[in-house]
Design a protein around this motif. Structure first.
Motif, short mmCIF file in Angstrom:
data_model
loop_
_atom_site.label_atom_id
_atom_site.label_comp_id
_atom_site.label_asym_id
_atom_site.label_seq_id
_atom_site.Cartn_x
_atom_site.Cartn_y
_atom_site.Cartn_z
N UNK A 112 0.84 -1.20 0.00
CA UNK A 112 0.00 0.00 0.00
C UNK A 112 0.87 1.25 0.00
N UNK A 113 1.93 1.24 0.80
CA UNK A 113 2.85 2.37 0.83
C UNK A 113 3.51 2.61 -0.50
N UNK A 114 3.93 1.53 -1.16
CA UNK A 114 4.54 1.66 -2.49
C UNK A 114 3.54 2.23 -3.49
N UNK A 115 2.29 1.79 -3.39
CA UNK A 115 1.25 2.28 -4.30
C UNK A 115 0.97 3.76 -4.07
N UNK A 141 -8.37 4.57 -7.31
CA UNK A 141 -9.07 3.44 -7.94
C UNK A 141 -8.11 2.62 -8.78
N UNK A 142 -7.22 3.28 -9.49
CA UNK A 142 -6.22 2.57 -10.28
C UNK A 142 -5.25 1.81 -9.38
N UNK A 143 -4.81 2.46 -8.30
CA UNK A 143 -3.88 1.82 -7.37
C UNK A 143 -4.52 0.61 -6.70
N UNK A 144 -5.81 0.70 -6.40
CA UNK A 144 -6.52 -0.43 -5.76
C UNK A 144 -6.49 -1.66 -6.65
N UNK A 145 -6.57 -1.43 -7.97
CA UNK A 145 -6.50 -2.56 -8.92
C UNK A 145 -5.07 -3.04 -9.11
N UNK A 146 -4.14 -2.11 -9.26
CA UNK A 146 -2.77 -2.48 -9.59
C UNK A 146 -2.01 -3.06 -8.40
N UNK A 147 -2.43 -2.75 -7.18
CA UNK A 147 -1.72 -3.26 -6.01
C UNK A 147 -1.80 -4.78 -5.94
N UNK A 148 -2.77 -5.35 -6.64
CA UNK A 148 -2.92 -6.80 -6.67
C UNK A 148 -1.89 -7.47 -7.59
N UNK A 171 -2.42 9.08 -17.90
CA UNK A 171 -1.84 8.25 -18.96
C UNK A 171 -0.43 7.82 -18.59
N UNK A 172 0.35 8.78 -18.11
CA UNK A 172 1.73 8.47 -17.72
C UNK A 172 1.75 7.47 -16.56
N UNK A 173 0.83 7.64 -15.62
CA UNK A 173 0.78 6.75 -14.47
C UNK A 173 0.41 5.33 -14.89
N UNK A 174 -0.58 5.21 -15.77
CA UNK A 174 -1.00 3.88 -16.24
C UNK A 174 0.14 3.20 -16.98
N UNK A 175 0.82 3.94 -17.86
CA UNK A 175 1.95 3.38 -18.60
C UNK A 175 3.05 2.93 -17.64
N UNK A 176 3.35 3.76 -16.65
CA UNK A 176 4.39 3.43 -15.66
C UNK A 176 4.04 2.16 -14.89
N UNK A 177 2.79 2.07 -14.44
CA UNK A 177 2.33 0.91 -13.70
C UNK A 177 2.51 -0.37 -14.52
#
Length: 335
Positions: A112-115, A141-148, A171-177
């Motif tokens: 969670x901290x990393x997210x 909302x994006x972090x809640x999905x990507x943390x998995x 967009x940049x955040x999604x690409x980075x994730x």
């Protein structure tokens, strides 16, 4: 990684999806592009397990998941509306899906901290959704999905409610994730720029079918269907030849003052609409072919001449022409 074979969805006599097939490999991204009602979101919900297909087969990670329940697929779906739990803090919202895993409390806290660091909300973990901005809520909302750490994530127009600067940031955040975790992605959008920015591949949907599937640059430069061409900015439809439909981008339409002479190398149009959009301006002309659109720099001589004419309300006629090399040909039979 993901394979759809002849997937269809019927609601009574209404065919929402018609024999859709596609393939997506590990770490690849796909943007589903099309007008409202073309079946994009329905296809995404079928992949997520929220809607059961009427026909067809879905294989994910070499397993048939066509009838597998949504919570067992481990394919998170992020909607346009963030759907955060209002009674949980930002940190607890992100941690929600991790609570049912085998991770320890320490590992969950670390993730969670990393997210929170990745979405640049590290100091706001204890706030509630009502205490942060809309853009921040969408990041949560994006972090809640990507943390998995999913192998595939589904995004249903998650940026459409955001302003321009926030959309660019997301967009940049999604690409980075996706790059950091090797996550494959399927994005639903009606925004061609967003599709080109985020998708390795683009699928143009029309009336429940995929009319084109290709890499973004190929679709942008060489669309094979009229609906794909319109999505990629070929707004002007020119007189067809015997075997092709001819289309042209507004920025490739040439506009000249008309002196009333012959028009062998052009077409006469009447200026009807002129719009200022900052550095660029748009004009619409009525012609014998129907409406034609022009786009160009507002500091240029053409726009300034059009502006003077438009303000005078004189309904001046203009000579419209184009470079044949800028015209794109599309076989007539595809739509």
């Amino acid at each position: 990684m993901l394979q759809l074979d002849q997937v269809s969805k019927f609601y009574g006599p209404q065919k929402v999806l018609k024999q859709v097939s596609l393939r997506l490999g590990h770490s690849q991204s796909l943007a589903l592009l099309g007008a409202s009602g073309c079946g994009k979101s329905t296809l995404l919900k079928i992949i997520a397990g929220l809607v059961v297909p009427s026909e067809g087969k879905i294989v994910y990670l070499n397993q048939d998941i066509t009838r597998v329940k949504a919570h067992l697929r481990k394919i998170p779906l992020v909607f346009q509306d963030h759907l955060l739990f209002p009674h949980l803090s930002v940190a607890d919202n992100i941690a929600f899906g991790l609570r049912v895993t085998n991770l320890s409390s320490k590992e969950i806290k670390q993730r969670v901290g990393e997210s929170l660091d990745l979405i640049q909300l590290s100091g706001l973990g204890q706030r509630f959704p009502s205490q942060i901005s809309g853009g921040q809520r969408q990041r949560v909302a994006l972090a809640r999905a990507m943390v998995l750490r999913p192998q595939l994530i589904l995004l249903d127009e998650p940026l459409s409610n955001l302003d321009t600067s926030l959309r660019m940031e997301m967009r940049r955040l999604i690409t980075h994730y996706c790059q950091q975790f090797g996550t494959a992605m399927i994005l639903v959008t009606h925004d061609p720029q967003e599709a080109l920015s985020l998708g390795d591949f683009l699928a143009v949907m029309n009336h429940g079918e995929i009319s084109e599937f290709s890499r973004g640059e190929e679709l942008y430069r060489n669309p094979k269907t009229l609906v794909g061409a319109k999505m990629m900015g070929f707004e002007n439809k020119l007189p067809p030849t015997e075997s092709d439909v001819l289309v042209l981008r507004p920025e490739d339409l040439q506009v000249h003052p008309y002196d009333g002479g012959t028009t062998q190398n052009g077409l006469v149009g009447t200026l009807k609409i002129l719009e200022f959009e900052g550095d660029l301006g748009r004009a619409a002309f009525d012609t014998t072919l129907g409406p034609l659109a022009w786009r160009g720099m507002t500091q240029g001589l053409v726009y300034q001449s059009l502006l003077a004419s438009y303000r005078s309300g004189s309904g001046d006629k203009w000579l419209l022409s184009w470079d044949p090399d800028k015209v794109h040909r599309i076989p007539q039979h595809p739509v």
